[in-house]
Design a protein around this motif. Structure first.
Motif, PDB file in Angstrom:
ATOM      1  N   SER A 197       0.831  -1.209   0.000  1.00 14.68           N
ATOM      2  CA  SER A 197       0.000   0.000   0.000  1.00 14.68           C
ATOM      3  C   SER A 197       0.862   1.255   0.000  1.00 14.68           C
ATOM      4  O   SER A 197       0.527   2.244  -0.668  1.00 14.68           O
ATOM      5  N   LEU A 198       1.980   1.221   0.710  1.00 14.05           N
ATOM      6  CA  LEU A 198       2.879   2.379   0.733  1.00 14.05           C
ATOM      7  C   LEU A 198       3.526   2.578  -0.636  1.00 14.05           C
ATOM      8  O   LEU A 198       3.614   3.712  -1.133  1.00 14.05           O
ATOM      9  N   VAL A 199       3.927   1.500  -1.265  1.00 18.01           N
ATOM     10  CA  VAL A 199       4.492   1.587  -2.624  1.00 18.01           C
ATOM     11  C   VAL A 199       3.444   2.149  -3.590  1.00 18.01           C
ATOM     12  O   VAL A 199       3.741   3.029  -4.406  1.00 18.01           O
ATOM     13  N   PHE A 200       2.220   1.664  -3.493  1.00 19.84           N
ATOM     14  CA  PHE A 200       1.149   2.160  -4.361  1.00 19.84           C
ATOM     15  C   PHE A 200       0.874   3.639  -4.106  1.00 19.84           C
ATOM     16  O   PHE A 200       0.634   4.407  -5.049  1.00 19.84           O
ATOM     17  N   ASP A 201       0.884   4.059  -2.834  1.00 25.94           N
ATOM     18  CA  ASP A 201       0.656   5.473  -2.515  1.00 25.94           C
ATOM     19  C   ASP A 201       1.722   6.350  -3.149  1.00 25.94           C
ATOM     20  O   ASP A 201       1.407   7.393  -3.744  1.00 25.94           O
ATOM     21  N   ILE A 202       2.965   5.953  -3.014  1.00 27.94           N
ATOM     22  CA  ILE A 202       4.063   6.732  -3.606  1.00 27.94           C
ATOM     23  C   ILE A 202       3.933   6.734  -5.126  1.00 27.94           C
ATOM     24  O   ILE A 202       4.042   7.782  -5.772  1.00 27.94           O
TER      25      ILE A 202
END
Length: 180
Positions: A40-45
């Protein structure tokens, strides 16, 4: 000879629920929220780097939800592992901090999911506040993971004793050319 309280921390409260001696379920289950929340953090970035971020924003939101569900499952068996540790010990205190951080992280991710579900407009990258909450939550998860590793690798919680571990280092056959 092992201290009886140390031996108690190695044995499950319920092998059927928490996993058998030397093979607890908690470390297996924590891979679901860790992986989902990392994704989710990778997708947010990444949502800030592409022209059409909607699929990444939606994917991050559902990965957060998956992580919360996985964390709840891991917490249930984690509680059982905590109950195996004798109260009043350093390991028990570390276990309480580990549990508290994990519950706070899970609550933060649940709030992040609800915020996204209620507030995000279509077509835009994830908001800065949501991204920041994701990053801070993931950093806190890393601290908690360090403490979980300390419980297993330093204090040996739910890890078999060294005599049992030694079974894995007995040669199963003699190497070629060695006799006698």
């Amino acid at each position: 000879m092992m201290d009886p309280s140390h031996e108690q921390a190695k044995r499950p409260v319920s092998a059927a629920l928490a996993g058998p001696y030397g093979h607890p379920f908690h470390p297996i289950l924590v891979t679901v929220p860790i992986g989902a929340w990392a994704g989710s953090l990778v997708f947010d970035i990444a949502s800030h780097l592409v022209h059409d971020p909607e699929f990444l924003v939606r994917g991050a939101m559902w990965l957060i939800a998956l992580g919360v569900l996985g964390a709840l499952a891991a917490a249930m068996v984690g509680f059982l592992d905590l109950f195996a540790i004798p109260p009043g010990t350093r390991a028990f205190r570390v276990g309480l901090v580990h549990m508290t951080l994990n519950l706070l992280v899970t609550a933060a991710y649940a709030a992040n999911f609800l915020w996204r579900h209620a507030d995000h407009g279509p077509g835009a990258a994830v908001g800065g506040g949501m991204l920041a909450l994701n990053a801070v939550s993931f950093a806190a998860l890393g601290v908690s993971g360090y403490l979980g590793g300390k419980l297993a690798y330093r204090y040996g919680v739910r890890v078999v004793d060294e005599a049992t571990q030694a079974e894995g280092f007995v040669p199963t056959h003699r190497p070629p050319g060695i006799t006698g």
